[in-house]
Write a protein that holds these residues in place. Structure first.
Motif, PDB file in Angstrom:
ATOM      1  N   LEU A 104       0.824  -1.206   0.000  1.00 39.70           N
ATOM      2  CA  LEU A 104       0.000   0.000   0.000  1.00 39.70           C
ATOM      3  C   LEU A 104       0.866   1.267   0.000  1.00 39.70           C
ATOM      4  O   LEU A 104       0.583   2.207  -0.738  1.00 39.70           O
ATOM      5  N   LEU A 105       1.928   1.274   0.797  1.00 38.99           N
ATOM      6  CA  LEU A 105       2.806   2.450   0.808  1.00 38.99           C
ATOM      7  C   LEU A 105       3.461   2.649  -0.550  1.00 38.99           C
ATOM      8  O   LEU A 105       3.588   3.783  -1.026  1.00 38.99           O
ATOM      9  N   LYS A 106       3.843   1.556  -1.202  1.00 37.61           N
ATOM     10  CA  LYS A 106       4.421   1.649  -2.550  1.00 37.61           C
ATOM     11  C   LYS A 106       3.427   2.309  -3.503  1.00 37.61           C
ATOM     12  O   LYS A 106       3.771   3.194  -4.282  1.00 37.61           O
ATOM     13  N   GLN A 107       2.154   1.902  -3.411  1.00 39.01           N
ATOM     14  CA  GLN A 107       1.117   2.473  -4.274  1.00 39.01           C
ATOM     15  C   GLN A 107       0.854   3.937  -3.925  1.00 39.01           C
ATOM     16  O   GLN A 107       0.642   4.763  -4.809  1.00 39.01           O
ATOM     17  N   ILE A 108       0.851   4.267  -2.643  1.00 39.16           N
ATOM     18  CA  ILE A 108       0.647   5.657  -2.217  1.00 39.16           C
ATOM     19  C   ILE A 108       1.751   6.547  -2.787  1.00 39.16           C
ATOM     20  O   ILE A 108       1.479   7.620  -3.332  1.00 39.16           O
ATOM     21  N   LYS A 134      -6.336   5.049  -8.456  1.00 41.93           N
ATOM     22  CA  LYS A 134      -7.115   5.382  -7.265  1.00 41.93           C
ATOM     23  C   LYS A 134      -8.080   4.251  -6.937  1.00 41.93           C
ATOM     24  O   LYS A 134      -8.247   3.881  -5.780  1.00 41.93           O
ATOM     25  N   LYS A 135      -8.693   3.648  -7.960  1.00 40.88           N
ATOM     26  CA  LYS A 135      -9.595   2.524  -7.721  1.00 40.88           C
ATOM     27  C   LYS A 135      -8.840   1.369  -7.076  1.00 40.88           C
ATOM     28  O   LYS A 135      -9.333   0.737  -6.148  1.00 40.88           O
ATOM     29  N   ASN A 136      -7.640   1.088  -7.565  1.00 37.45           N
ATOM     30  CA  ASN A 136      -6.845  -0.007  -7.004  1.00 37.45           C
ATOM     31  C   ASN A 136      -6.473   0.256  -5.553  1.00 37.45           C
ATOM     32  O   ASN A 136      -6.552  -0.643  -4.725  1.00 37.45           O
ATOM     33  N   ILE A 137      -6.071   1.456  -5.247  1.00 38.43           N
ATOM     34  CA  ILE A 137      -5.650   1.769  -3.884  1.00 38.43           C
ATOM     35  C   ILE A 137      -6.844   1.741  -2.933  1.00 38.43           C
ATOM     36  O   ILE A 137      -6.726   1.287  -1.807  1.00 38.43           O
ATOM     37  N   MET A 138      -7.990   2.193  -3.388  1.00 39.87           N
ATOM     38  CA  MET A 138      -9.169   2.204  -2.520  1.00 39.87           C
ATOM     39  C   MET A 138      -9.629   0.776  -2.231  1.00 39.87           C
ATOM     40  O   MET A 138     -10.097   0.486  -1.156  1.00 39.87           O
ATOM     41  N   ARG A 139      -9.451  -0.120  -3.198  1.00 39.70           N
ATOM     42  CA  ARG A 139      -9.819  -1.511  -2.999  1.00 39.70           C
ATOM     43  C   ARG A 139      -8.964  -2.160  -1.914  1.00 39.70           C
ATOM     44  O   ARG A 139      -9.431  -2.973  -1.143  1.00 39.70           O
ATOM     45  N   SER A 140      -7.671  -1.807  -1.875  1.00 35.17           N
ATOM     46  CA  SER A 140      -6.772  -2.456  -0.914  1.00 35.17           C
ATOM     47  C   SER A 140      -6.681  -1.698   0.408  1.00 35.17           C
ATOM     48  O   SER A 140      -5.995  -2.125   1.313  1.00 35.17           O
ATOM     49  N   TRP A 141      -7.390  -0.610   0.513  1.00 34.92           N
ATOM     50  CA  TRP A 141      -7.311   0.248   1.687  1.00 34.92           C
ATOM     51  C   TRP A 141      -8.479  -0.073   2.623  1.00 34.92           C
ATOM     52  O   TRP A 141      -9.606   0.321   2.388  1.00 34.92           O
ATOM     53  N   THR A 142      -8.233  -0.822   3.669  1.00 37.72           N
ATOM     54  CA  THR A 142      -9.306  -1.210   4.581  1.00 37.72           C
ATOM     55  C   THR A 142      -9.078  -0.605   5.949  1.00 37.72           C
ATOM     56  O   THR A 142      -8.096  -0.905   6.612  1.00 37.72           O
TER      57      THR A 142
END
Length: 160
Positions: A104-108, A134-142
């Motif tokens: 997630l940090l890599k994607q951020i 943004k769609k990908n990051i929101m999917r993995s952001w829980t």
């Protein structure tokens, strides 16, 4: 904050003078990509030599640039690529400080670089790519919270 964490991990694990060695990075990353990024970092060091006082001091006195100086001169994109090339354990040592995964940090960092470039260069095609990312990051952001704080020039930031 990410800069100081990155510098701390590099210096504590690999020393302050030999941290830019291919062996210090993830074996899953193509060595050519690692070498290309190391070359870009060295180009940035050469470019900043004589302009950045601390960097110039370390080069002239010790003939190397420690990580805590290097991270001050790298662009957001270069920092993002450097983080991405780290061994997973090194990435995790940094990401756990934010209570998020290294993935997630890599994607951020990748998205922050894209946002910075859109703001700085008004790249319309990058805008389309950002919406997809943004769609990908929101999917993995829980249930994770973070705030991006930018200075008015959008070049420096902190993840809180």
């Amino acid at each position: 904050m990410i800069k100081s964490m990155l510098a701390e991990v590099l210096s504590s694990k690999y020393g302050i003078d030999n941290y830019l060695s291919v062996d210090n990075f993830d074996n899953d990353v193509d060595p050519k990509i690692i070498n290309d990024n190391i070359d870009k970092i060295k180009e940035e060091i050469e470019k900043q030599n004589g302009k950045h006082e601390a960097l110039t001091h370390y080069i002239s006195e010790y003939n190397f640039v420690p990580p805590f100086i290097l991270t001050k001169i790298l662009t957001l994109g270069e920092l993002s690529r450097l983080y991405t090339m780290l061994k997973q354990g090194d990435r995790q040592a940094i990401s756990k400080q934010f209570k998020i995964s290294d993935k997630l940090l890599k994607q951020i960092l990748k998205n922050m670089t894209m946002v910075r470039n859109i703001c700085a260069h008004r790249l319309s095609e990058a805008s389309d790519k950002l919406c997809y990312e943004k769609k990908n990051i929101m999917r993995s952001w829980t249930r994770k919270s973070f705030f991006l704080v930018f200075n008015s020039d959008l070049t420096s930031h902190n993840i809180i």
